[in-house]
Design an enzyme around this catalytic site. Structure first.
Site, mmCIF file in Angstrom:
data_model
loop_
_atom_site.group_PDB
_atom_site.id
_atom_site.type_symbol
_atom_site.label_atom_id
_atom_site.label_comp_id
_atom_site.label_asym_id
_atom_site.label_seq_id
_atom_site.Cartn_x
_atom_site.Cartn_y
_atom_site.Cartn_z
ATOM 1 N N GLU A 27 12.589 -34.199 44.944
ATOM 2 C CA GLU A 27 13.664 -33.238 44.786
ATOM 3 C C GLU A 27 13.199 -32.004 44.002
ATOM 4 O O GLU A 27 12.332 -32.119 43.131
ATOM 5 C CB GLU A 27 14.758 -33.972 43.990
ATOM 6 C CG GLU A 27 16.020 -33.247 43.807
ATOM 7 C CD GLU A 27 16.669 -33.624 42.489
ATOM 8 O OE1 GLU A 27 17.232 -32.724 41.868
ATOM 9 O OE2 GLU A 27 16.605 -34.798 42.085
ATOM 10 N N LYS A 160 23.147 -40.535 34.370
ATOM 11 C CA LYS A 160 23.258 -40.272 32.941
ATOM 12 C C LYS A 160 24.635 -40.647 32.440
ATOM 13 O O LYS A 160 25.624 -40.579 33.165
ATOM 14 C CB LYS A 160 23.059 -38.775 32.680
ATOM 15 C CG LYS A 160 21.632 -38.354 32.776
ATOM 16 C CD LYS A 160 21.417 -37.097 31.953
ATOM 17 C CE LYS A 160 19.978 -36.692 32.060
ATOM 18 N NZ LYS A 160 19.667 -36.203 33.416
HETATM 19 N N1 PSU Z 1 21.071 -35.875 37.053
HETATM 20 C C1 PSU Z 1 19.977 -35.861 36.283
HETATM 21 N N2 PSU Z 1 19.031 -34.901 36.459
HETATM 22 C C2 PSU Z 1 19.171 -33.943 37.429
HETATM 23 C C3 PSU Z 1 20.336 -33.983 38.253
HETATM 24 C C4 PSU Z 1 21.243 -34.974 38.035
HETATM 25 O O1 PSU Z 1 19.835 -36.722 35.445
HETATM 26 O O2 PSU Z 1 18.300 -33.075 37.556
HETATM 27 C C5 PSU Z 1 20.485 -32.971 39.347
HETATM 28 C C6 PSU Z 1 20.113 -33.591 40.701
HETATM 29 O O3 PSU Z 1 19.513 -32.585 41.496
HETATM 30 C C7 PSU Z 1 21.462 -33.960 41.281
HETATM 31 C C8 PSU Z 1 22.304 -32.827 40.787
HETATM 32 O O4 PSU Z 1 21.478 -34.039 42.688
HETATM 33 O O5 PSU Z 1 21.841 -32.597 39.453
HETATM 34 C C9 PSU Z 1 23.767 -33.157 40.791
HETATM 35 O O6 PSU Z 1 24.478 -32.025 40.460
HETATM 36 P P1 PSU Z 1 26.075 -32.052 40.523
HETATM 37 O O7 PSU Z 1 26.479 -32.935 39.381
HETATM 38 O O8 PSU Z 1 26.466 -30.610 40.313
HETATM 39 O O9 PSU Z 1 26.439 -32.562 41.866
#
Ligand code: PSU
Ligand code: MN
Length: 303
Positions: A27, A160
């Site tokens: 990613e 998290k």
């Molecule tokens: N959680 C983490 N590290 C990250 C992300 C999530 O611990 O870098 C990133 C990933 O790319 C995930 C995105 O797909 O955040 C999710 O974002 P949102 O909560 O805006 O959907």
């Protein structure tokens, strides 16, 4: 003939897919928006090396100049890590391509592009999920819906504790996305080895993961699967430090009225700024371990 906008594969990735060799997608949002520069650029190389060292071909995914790319050159990784990229979930892919923009792909968007390229394995750090307070804000990551409809096996360290872990697991169950613990009965909490929730299934070696994935692909109705591996014990964040950073981070997001796709990067940045390097060390250790495990599973699947 209608024009089709498929991902463009790097030559190494295309060759591996053609010959059935193991490939692991990686990613780019975690590089562009989850880790501080310039360390993120080194991490990009370290993750690709971790995959190669275990016998698979790495394919970092991003959109550059409106082209969805699966497998990046060093110069393209420089751009991903150099700042200024938009964060792209699946719904943003059409706009980024149609308007010829650059962007880093989230779990959801990376899984979609990997699947379109014919890649089954994907490694990341943490999944997006149901945010605390989602009953009022409706903030549920598009990652969950994407996992439900994208036949990709995602290796991660759970979610998290900035999220509502129990609600995230409930929604994964509703969406029929299986969750496997790797060497653990506890669902990992990213910086912490145990989120307090359990996993429905435990697996202890890559061959078993490969067997479950093969069967799920045939029987699971097209959904993806989550393989959750805890952060290495030596790099786990201290519990008290973790709880303090979490409370502060949630307070900051609320105080600054941060919403939408900025919530997750803001929380991650606070952890990195305020932990004196401990959260970064944990983050790097777990994502490297996930890249290695994904490569081992990819090798088992190809064998
Ligand atoms: N959680 C983490 N590290 C990250 C992300 C999530 O611990 O870098 C990133 C990933 O790319 C995930 C995105 O797909 O955040 C999710 O974002 P949102 O909560 O805006 O959907
Ligand atoms: Mn969100």
């Amino acid at each position: 003939m209608p024009h089709v906008t498929g991902p463009v594969l790097a030559p190494t990735v295309a060759a591996a897919i053609r010959t059935g060799a193991p490939v692991v997608a990686l990613e780019s949002t975690l590089l562009a928006h989850g880790l501080p520069a310039p360390r993120n650029r080194e991490v990009a190389d370290e993750l690709e090396s971790a995959v190669r060292d275990r016998g698979a071909v790495p394919a970092t995914v991003a959109v550059l100049d409106g082209v969805p790319r699966v497998g990046l050159t060093p110069a393209e990784l420089d751009r991903v890590c150099g700042g200024g990229l938009v964060k792209l979930s699946v719904r943003d892919l059409g706009a980024a391509v149609g308007l010829r923009r650059d962007g880093a792909t989230t779990v959801a968007a990376t899984a979609a592009l990997a699947a379109a390229a014919g890649i089954a394995l994907f490694a990341t750090g943490g999944l997006g999920g149901v945010h605390r307070g989602a009953r009022a804000t409706w903030d549920v990551s598009a990652d969950l819906g994407a996992l439900a409809r994208t036949p990709v096996l995602t290796v991660c360290s759970g979610v998290k504790s900035i999220l509502d872990v129990a609600a995230t697991l409930e929604l994964l169950e509703t969406l029929s996305v299986p969750v496997l613990g790797y060497g653990t009965d506890a669902f990992p909490g990213f910086y912490r080895r145990d989120s307090g929730a359990g996993v429905p299934w435990r697996v202890d070696d890559p061959a078993d993961v490969a067997a479950v994935w093969r069967a799920h692909r045939d029987l699971g109705g097209g959904a993806g699967m989550v393989l959750a591996q805890p952060v290495p014990a030596a790099d786990e964040l201290d519990a008290a430090l973790h709880d303090r950073l979490l409370a502060e981070g949630l307070g900051l997001v609320a105080a600054h009225g941060i919403g939408g796709k900025d919530v997750t990067p803001a929380l991650l940045a606070h952890f990195h700024d305020a932990s004196g390097g401990a959260s970064l060390a944990a983050n790097l250790a777990l994502v490297r371990a996930n890249a290695e495990l994904a490569a081992r599973v990819a090798v088992a699947l190809a064998g």
